[in-house]
Design a protein around this motif. Sequence first.
Motif, PDB file in Angstrom:
ATOM      1  N   ASN A 145      -5.331   3.264  -4.483  1.00  0.00           N
ATOM      2  CA  ASN A 145      -6.020   4.542  -4.302  1.00  0.00           C
ATOM      3  C   ASN A 145      -5.389   5.364  -3.174  1.00  0.00           C
ATOM      4  N   GLN A 148      -2.306   6.853  -4.537  1.00  0.00           N
ATOM      5  CA  GLN A 148      -2.669   7.924  -5.486  1.00  0.00           C
ATOM      6  C   GLN A 148      -3.060   9.201  -4.749  1.00  0.00           C
ATOM      7  N   GLU A 149      -3.869   9.058  -3.726  1.00  0.00           N
ATOM      8  CA  GLU A 149      -4.284  10.234  -2.959  1.00  0.00           C
ATOM      9  C   GLU A 149      -3.100  10.892  -2.265  1.00  0.00           C
ATOM     10  N   SER A 150      -2.214  10.071  -1.700  1.00  0.00           N
ATOM     11  CA  SER A 150      -1.039  10.603  -1.019  1.00  0.00           C
ATOM     12  C   SER A 150      -0.147  11.393  -1.970  1.00  0.00           C
ATOM     13  N   THR A 152      -1.049  12.785  -4.789  1.00  0.00           N
ATOM     14  CA  THR A 152      -1.754  13.991  -5.227  1.00  0.00           C
ATOM     15  C   THR A 152      -1.608  15.093  -4.183  1.00  0.00           C
ATOM     16  N   LYS A 153      -1.732  14.752  -2.925  1.00  0.00           N
ATOM     17  CA  LYS A 153      -1.585  15.741  -1.848  1.00  0.00           C
ATOM     18  C   LYS A 153      -0.171  16.311  -1.803  1.00  0.00           C
ATOM     19  N   ALA A 160       1.054  10.258  -9.290  1.00  0.00           N
ATOM     20  CA  ALA A 160      -0.359   9.934  -9.106  1.00  0.00           C
ATOM     21  C   ALA A 160      -0.970   9.395 -10.387  1.00  0.00           C
ATOM     22  N   LYS A 164      -2.792   5.831 -11.147  1.00  0.00           N
ATOM     23  CA  LYS A 164      -4.123   5.785 -11.762  1.00  0.00           C
ATOM     24  C   LYS A 164      -4.122   4.859 -12.974  1.00  0.00           C
TER      25      LYS A 164
END
Length: 233
Positions: A145, A148-150, A152-153, A160, A164
Amino acid sequence: MKSLRIILVCLLMAVFAGPSMSLGGDNASVEAELLRLRATYENEIRKINDDETAALTAAQEKQITAMKSLQKQMQEAGKLDSFIAIGKEVEKFAANRKVSSESLSADVPEFLLLQNGYLKSLDKLSLERAGRIMKLVQSYDKSLNAVQESLTKKNDIQGALSVKKEREALKNRAEVTSSNFLLADSSAKPAEGRQAEKPAQKGAERPAVGAGDASAKPDVAVKKKYTGSAEKR
């Protein structure tokens, strides 16, 4: 002037080529990170399985010793039939390391208690393994996660989405679904056990061996417990 135009064209080409080259490098980096995290997870799963196998082997050896000790007690008490019956069970268990429902005979109350105790120890091993696996899964998913967040940013949506997909696949892995089921089933059993005690108290025909001892249960209950044991898995 011509040279200036050439320089400007080169700069524009570098600007447009930059993101494409970076994207390729990012994709490779994402895949490498996923491989690293997945390898770490699978190594830990193997370690958990190896630990359970070692614990199961120790439990089996302990059971054989306890069965032989009980057989010796029957011999010293002059109980020939019990001595012979337990001897046969020792031989069967030493050969296949399994406890079947047919082995849980009430003819030898002490032996019934011993076998029920062994089945409980298998249940405990299975629950410990399931707990360790789910703890590992939570840690693995947390790491995924974060990646994934990194991504996405950074607007690396493709990367990402790859992460997922890995997270979704994790939920469907065999060791995860079986551990989830086992833990959920274990949580539901205490309430079922309390309900089952009521009719048992009224049954006068129930063997005295079970009186006052939670480890002595009807054969039906034992079979249900055994389905989730480490030994059968």
